[in-house]
Scaffold this active site. Structure first.
Site, short mmCIF file in Angstrom:
data_model
loop_
_atom_site.label_atom_id
_atom_site.label_comp_id
_atom_site.label_asym_id
_atom_site.label_seq_id
_atom_site.Cartn_x
_atom_site.Cartn_y
_atom_site.Cartn_z
N HIS A 27 1.10 -1.11 -0.02
CA HIS A 27 0.14 0.10 0.03
C HIS A 27 0.94 0.86 0.45
CE1 HIS A 27 -3.62 -1.60 1.99
NE2 HIS A 27 -3.57 -1.43 0.59
N CYS A 46 -1.96 2.53 9.11
CA CYS A 46 -3.30 1.48 9.44
C CYS A 46 -4.18 1.60 9.20
CB CYS A 46 -2.72 0.92 8.89
SG CYS A 46 -1.80 0.16 7.31
#
Ligand code: NAD
Length: 707
Positions: free
Chosen positions: A168, A264
């Site tokens: 990511h 996250c």
């Protein structure tokens, strides 16, 4: 006083590593400690709550990754673009987050089905530059970036992730206040690094070392001058402090086991719209058509792989599978790329695979540009491949002549009623000539072979498949040699043309006599080589040595190191190899047989040549032209242990000519044989062994023919 920032978190009640969808999870299934995870999460929550308002979503059983709220969506003002997970394992999180956003007054937007977008994990606002940095490559699809730009009315800069540990964008890139960016460059391809460097001045780039990157230092939450992260090395802490940031470390080891850390575990809910931002992206896409034995030949697979490797992404709009073994399949594929340059690069490679741009009725003419400097092509010229190529001119497809690699296509309107397309080398271009540029209106005609076609000379496909794949195994060398012997016999019978490219090793291994025998028996029509092989062949013939080694005993001869110079001197005295044969000075060997049989040969010079022999062409352009002329009409080329000359010949040879490349070094064989066509055969073996087996098989064949 608290900043007005708001974050969304999800308590880790049901958190655990339950499955593996990224490299961090590997080996960590069921290994996260629930107690420690809860403690670490509380630690992070506490720090954040001291800097901002933290809201909570109720965790759900069976959805362990709900804790990573960053992926649930991307919020700007009152709008949220809901995350659409790539992996099935996380998709059931979507309705819970949708409900939460709706209940909290957000307008929820959703991306089209089958377009993965993993929320703020792959999309990071840069308030100073009024843009959105967006990641793709592992989770989010590039096409989602275009939708983000339109829905949010913002410029989107697409960054391609290439290291699967940093799957990511927020695992390796973190925009900070006042225009700073904390990031790990090796996680991106070079184009993306250029994009970052173009937009972020050097003094605002905080570059992470690998040690910090793998401790998720880029996965930080930045609130005002506070940066909250799992761990930072001393040097990084000093660098951030010097830039005016307070660093808070919050241990998150249990979450790193699932591939996430501070960022996250949070989703920023208070991102404000900046004035003056405008929807913009450089993403471009084109629709391509592929036709043929797409699955059977692996072409579809290769096309998709090339697209992704080249930095693009794809969507298969249509696929018609040919149901019978011989029937044709058709695919319509949309290829997207972060900018025109990447797209043209990818399209160039797909055209090489036989793809055409758009439906037949939509294809436009090829673009032409004039040459303005002799020997120099227009910037964006189309570089040719070994495959037959057609260009569309005035609505008609015109086949280019003189097919070879690394040339450009010149279109001539004057020579005849119809335009003519020719492949030319850069150095031969003349002012005013019209050169094909870009990728529009160009197609290559690839033979897309079915499973049944992938044999040679009636050999079962399975036996030959390993040759098509490039490199052979020891065990099968004899089988391959038998097939080549069979092909050579057929070519000789129909008076076809076989070209041999040979390096000096042919002589050093003692196989010169075998090659000479093949020439004598009419199996070879042209020999292309360098000075070296001729020098050693002649030394062997005149003095019985090769580089001073007695070929019959395999031991060095007194004064033998000068033998090759004596050989050169003899030929120089005679004037040429042919003259030496006529004068009776040269009485055997490869080149003696060439002269006797009227087999033309060309010797191209190189920097390491001794002499050279009078026959050696020392003008490189003349040597290339002679090689090209002698190669015309070749049906088979045997490339025998000369990397230099074999690669040169490979570049001049169009697809359709069978190449047999023999070298002891697998890398050389792979480079030469991997032309993406069935006609190329690579054999990793000693050239001496190969030639002796070949000659033996040819003898066996003729004996059985006679019988
Ligand atoms: P090259 O490196 O291009 O190719 C030699 C190839 O032979 C390599 O790929 C190697 O892996 C392979 N090889 C080595 N041993 C082998 C074996 N037993 N079986 C199969 N393959 C084997 O070098 P080159 O073609 O030998 O020479 C390059 C240039 O140098 C040529 O132009 C040549 O004419 C010149 N040269 C000149 C002289 C001279 O003038 N005296 C001598 C040698 C080479």
């Amino acid at each position: 006083m608290k900043a007005p920032d708001r974050y969304l978190m999800c308590p880790p009640e049901f958190y655990q590593v339950d499955y593996v969808i990224n490299p961090w999870m590997e080996g960590n299934v069921d290994r996260a400690s629930a107690t420690l995870a809860a403690e670490q999460w509380r630690g992070l929550h506490e720090i954040l709550a001291g800097e901002a308002t933290v809201e909570l979503i109720t965790p759900r059983p069976g959805l362990p990754d709900m804790v990573f709220t960053a992926n649930s969506g991307l919020v700007l003002g009152q709008d949220v673009i809901l995350g659409r997970f790539l992996h099935r394992e996380r998709r059931d999180e979507e309705p819970h987050f949708r409900n939460w956003f709706q209940q909290h007054g957000f307008r929820v937007h959703e991306l089209p089905k089958d377009l993965p977008f993993e929320g703020a994990g792959d999309a990071l606002f840069d308030p100073v530059r009024r843009l959105l940095w967006a990641g793709y490559g592992f989770r989010t699809e590039l096409d989602a970036h275009t939708t983000l730009a339109t829905l949010l009315g913002i410029e989107v800069v697409s960054l391609r992730l290439i290291d699967k540990r940093f799957y990511h964008l927020d695992t390796c890139f973190c925009p900070l206040e006042r225009g700073y960016v904390l990031y790990y460059p090796p996680a991106f391809d070079s184009r993306s690094n250029n994009q970052i460097e173009r937009r972020v001045p050097a003094n605002r780039r905080v570059i992470l070392e690998e040690a910090d990157a793998i401790h998720f230092a880029a996965n930080g939450v930045n609130i005002g001058d506070a940066v909250v992260l799992h761990r930072a090395g001393e040097a990084l802490k000093l660098r951030l402090a010097a830039a005016g940031f307070r660093v808070f470390e919050s241990s998150l080891t249990e979450f790193i086991k699932a591939g996430g850390a501070a960022k996250c575990l949070t989703l920023r809910l208070s991102e404000q719209r900046t004035t003056g931002a405008q929807a913009r992206t450089d993403i471009v896409s084109r629709v391509l058509n592929l036709e043929g034995h797409l699955l059977d030949s692996g072409i579809l697979d290769r096309a998709l792989e090339l697209t992704v490797q080249g930095g693009g992404s794809f969507q298969i709009l249509n696929f018609q599978l040919g149901k019978q073994r011989q029937s044709i399949s058709r695919a319509e594929i949309r290829v997207s790329a972060p900018d025109t340059e990447v797209l043209e690069n990818v399209l160039g490679q797909l055209i090489e695979l036989g793809a055409s741009t758009g439906a037949p009725q939509q294809i436009g003419d090829a673009r032409l540009e004039s040459v303005i400097i002799n020997g120099v092509a227009p910037e964006d010229f189309y570089v040719t491949t070994i495959y037959p190529t057609e260009v569309r001119i005035g609505g008609l497809w015109v086949r280019a002549t003189g097919q070879r690699m690394d040339g450009c296509i010149v279109v001539d309107f004057q020579q005849s009623v119809h335009p003519v397309a020719r492949i030319r080398l850069l150095r031969d271009l003349r002012i005013g000539e019209q050169v094909v540029v870009g990728v529009e209106g160009i197609q290559t005609l690839r033979k897309s072979e079915s499973r049944d076609d992938r044999g040679v000379g009636g050999a079962p496909a399975a036996e030959f498949a390993f040759m098509g794949a490039g490199v052979s195994s020891e065990r099968k060398i004899e089988l391959v040699v038998n097939q080549i012997a069979w092909e050579l016999e057929r070519i000789r019978e129909r008076r076809g043309k076989v070209v041999v490219v040979a390096g000096p090793v042919v002589v050093h291994t003692g196989a010169g006599e075998h090659l000479a025998a093949l020439i004598r028996a009419g199996y070879v029509q042209v020999v292309l080589a360098g000075n070296g092989v001729a020098v050693h062949d002649i030394e062997q013939s005149l003095l019985g040595t090769s580089l001073g080694v007695d070929m019959s005993r395999g031991s060095p001869v007194q004064g033998g190191h000068r033998h090759h110079l004596r050989a050169i001197n003899t030929i120089r005295r005679c004037g040429s190899i042919a003259a030496a044969v006529q004068q009776g000075a040269l009485k055997g060997g490869i080149f003696y047989e060439c002269v006797r049989a009227g087999v033309p040969f060309a010797l191209a010079a190189s920097i390491r040549d001794d002499g050279p022999l009078p026959d050696t062409l020392t003008d490189m352009i003349e040597a290339q032209r002679t090689y090209a002329r002698l190669l015309e009409g070749a049906e088979m080329i045997l490339m025998l242990s000369s990397m230099l000359h074999s690669i040169g010949v490979g570049n001049m040879t169009p697809a359709g000519v069978k190449l047999v490349c023999v070298d002891i070094n697998p890398a050389v064989v792979t480079k030469l044989a991997d032309r993406g066509s069935i006609e190329s055969v690579g054999i990793v073996t000693d050239v001496g062994l190969f030639l002796s087996l070949l000659v033996r098989q040819i003898h066996a064949q003729s004996a059985s023919n006679v019988a």
